[in-house]
Design a protein around this motif. Structure first.
Motif, mmCIF file in Angstrom:
data_model
loop_
_atom_site.group_PDB
_atom_site.id
_atom_site.type_symbol
_atom_site.label_atom_id
_atom_site.label_comp_id
_atom_site.label_asym_id
_atom_site.label_seq_id
_atom_site.Cartn_x
_atom_site.Cartn_y
_atom_site.Cartn_z
ATOM 1 N N PHE A 1 1.174 -0.693 0.018
ATOM 2 C CA PHE A 1 0.413 0.105 0.042
ATOM 3 C C PHE A 1 0.810 0.546 -0.371
ATOM 4 O O PHE A 1 0.572 2.263 -0.918
ATOM 5 N N ALA A 2 1.621 1.392 1.149
ATOM 6 C CA ALA A 2 2.277 2.339 1.175
ATOM 7 C C ALA A 2 3.392 2.644 -0.511
ATOM 8 O O ALA A 2 3.799 3.833 -0.555
ATOM 9 N N LEU A 3 3.337 1.677 -1.029
ATOM 10 C CA LEU A 3 4.684 1.534 -2.082
ATOM 11 C C LEU A 3 3.605 1.951 -3.466
ATOM 12 O O LEU A 3 4.124 2.706 -4.493
ATOM 13 N N GLY A 4 2.701 1.947 -2.996
ATOM 14 C CA GLY A 4 1.357 2.920 -4.571
ATOM 15 C C GLY A 4 0.707 1.472 -4.944
ATOM 16 O O GLY A 4 0.354 1.835 -6.096
ATOM 17 N N LEU A 5 1.263 0.117 -4.562
ATOM 18 C CA LEU A 5 0.701 -0.821 -5.652
ATOM 19 C C LEU A 5 -0.129 -0.984 -5.396
ATOM 20 O O LEU A 5 -1.118 -2.624 -6.774
ATOM 21 N N VAL A 6 -0.880 -0.666 -4.735
ATOM 22 C CA VAL A 6 -2.623 -1.331 -4.011
ATOM 23 C C VAL A 6 -3.374 -0.755 -3.971
ATOM 24 O O VAL A 6 -3.432 -0.351 -3.343
ATOM 25 N N ASN A 7 -4.429 -0.196 -4.857
ATOM 26 C CA ASN A 7 -5.296 0.619 -5.526
ATOM 27 C C ASN A 7 -6.514 0.243 -4.665
ATOM 28 O O ASN A 7 -6.994 -1.169 -3.953
ATOM 29 N N SER A 8 -8.328 0.370 -4.133
ATOM 30 C CA SER A 8 -8.703 0.222 -3.722
ATOM 31 C C SER A 8 -9.459 -1.204 -4.334
ATOM 32 O O SER A 8 -10.291 -2.007 -3.890
ATOM 33 N N LEU A 9 -9.440 -1.462 -5.823
ATOM 34 C CA LEU A 9 -10.242 -2.924 -6.068
ATOM 35 C C LEU A 9 -8.794 -3.278 -6.039
ATOM 36 O O LEU A 9 -9.504 -4.730 -5.746
ATOM 37 N N LEU A 10 -7.849 -3.172 -6.038
ATOM 38 C CA LEU A 10 -6.860 -4.746 -5.905
ATOM 39 C C LEU A 10 -7.299 -5.663 -4.120
ATOM 40 O O LEU A 10 -7.300 -6.247 -3.934
ATOM 41 N N ALA A 11 -7.193 -4.323 -3.139
ATOM 42 C CA ALA A 11 -7.535 -4.508 -1.927
ATOM 43 C C ALA A 11 -8.684 -5.738 -1.727
ATOM 44 O O ALA A 11 -8.881 -5.984 -1.128
ATOM 45 N N LEU A 12 -9.604 -4.855 -2.427
ATOM 46 C CA LEU A 12 -11.052 -5.937 -2.655
ATOM 47 C C LEU A 12 -10.331 -7.565 -2.444
ATOM 48 O O LEU A 12 -11.462 -8.023 -2.305
ATOM 49 N N GLU A 13 -9.858 -7.403 -3.737
ATOM 50 C CA GLU A 13 -9.370 -8.598 -4.582
ATOM 51 C C GLU A 13 -8.732 -9.101 -3.449
ATOM 52 O O GLU A 13 -8.646 -10.381 -3.419
ATOM 53 N N LEU A 14 -8.054 -9.158 -2.687
ATOM 54 C CA LEU A 14 -7.059 -9.075 -1.648
ATOM 55 C C LEU A 14 -7.890 -9.169 -1.084
ATOM 56 O O LEU A 14 -7.650 -11.208 -0.409
ATOM 57 N N VAL A 15 -8.989 -9.304 -0.518
ATOM 58 C CA VAL A 15 -9.534 -9.675 0.918
ATOM 59 C C VAL A 15 -10.952 -10.788 0.753
ATOM 60 O O VAL A 15 -10.343 -11.694 1.018
ATOM 61 N N THR A 16 -11.065 -10.103 -0.622
ATOM 62 C CA THR A 16 -11.414 -11.833 -1.062
ATOM 63 C C THR A 16 -10.848 -13.183 -1.460
ATOM 64 O O THR A 16 -10.951 -14.135 -0.981
ATOM 65 N N HIS A 17 -9.600 -12.823 -1.740
ATOM 66 C CA HIS A 17 -9.178 -13.882 -2.389
ATOM 67 C C HIS A 17 -8.358 -14.875 -0.416
ATOM 68 O O HIS A 17 -8.818 -16.009 -0.807
ATOM 69 N N VAL A 18 -7.598 -13.826 0.139
ATOM 70 C CA VAL A 18 -7.398 -14.330 1.442
ATOM 71 C C VAL A 18 -8.929 -15.145 2.309
ATOM 72 O O VAL A 18 -8.444 -16.223 2.638
ATOM 73 N N GLU A 19 -9.994 -15.170 1.729
ATOM 74 C CA GLU A 19 -10.944 -15.444 2.762
ATOM 75 C C GLU A 19 -11.163 -17.001 1.533
ATOM 76 O O GLU A 19 -11.578 -17.404 2.353
ATOM 77 N N LYS A 20 -11.532 -16.539 0.165
ATOM 78 C CA LYS A 20 -11.342 -18.347 -0.604
ATOM 79 C C LYS A 20 -10.069 -18.805 0.055
ATOM 80 O O LYS A 20 -10.297 -20.110 0.117
ATOM 81 N N GLU A 21 -9.226 -18.453 -0.365
ATOM 82 C CA GLU A 21 -8.308 -18.861 0.115
ATOM 83 C C GLU A 21 -8.036 -19.791 1.597
ATOM 84 O O GLU A 21 -7.563 -21.080 1.273
#
Length: 91
Positions: free
Chosen positions: A38-58
């Motif tokens: 996040f601090a590096l500017g690599l994750v935007n709000s859409l990718l953050a949502l994808e990350l949370v969803t991935h963590v739940e499923k994975e």
């Protein structure tokens, strides 16, 4: 609960699966487990949502509204600790 994680989860296995996720969504970036994407500017709000969803499923966990603290998701190491805590609480 996802298979292969037992009740507490193996931090290295969790980070390995997170690395695979990031390699698929940010193939040009090789992140270290303690890098704040996040601090590096690599994750935007859409990718953050994808990350949370991935963590739940994975990892077979539910991320509750109160879990949506950026500190839980800013590095792969922090996600691994978060997942381990959720798996331990589910015991």
């Amino acid at each position: 609960m996802a298979s292969g994680f037992g009740t507490t989860g193996d931090p290295e296995a969790i980070v390995g699966r997170l690395r695979a996720f990031f390699a698929s969504v940010l193939p040009e970036i090789d992140l270290e487990p303690d890098q704040d994407y996040f601090a590096l500017g690599l994750v935007n709000s859409l990718l953050a949502l994808e990350l949370v969803t991935h963590v739940e499923k994975e990892f077979g966990i539910e991320v509750d509204v109160e879990d949506l603290d950026l500190d839980n998701f800013r590095t792969m190491d922090r996600i691994a600790a978060f997942v381990r805590g959720k798996l331990a609480a589910a015991r």
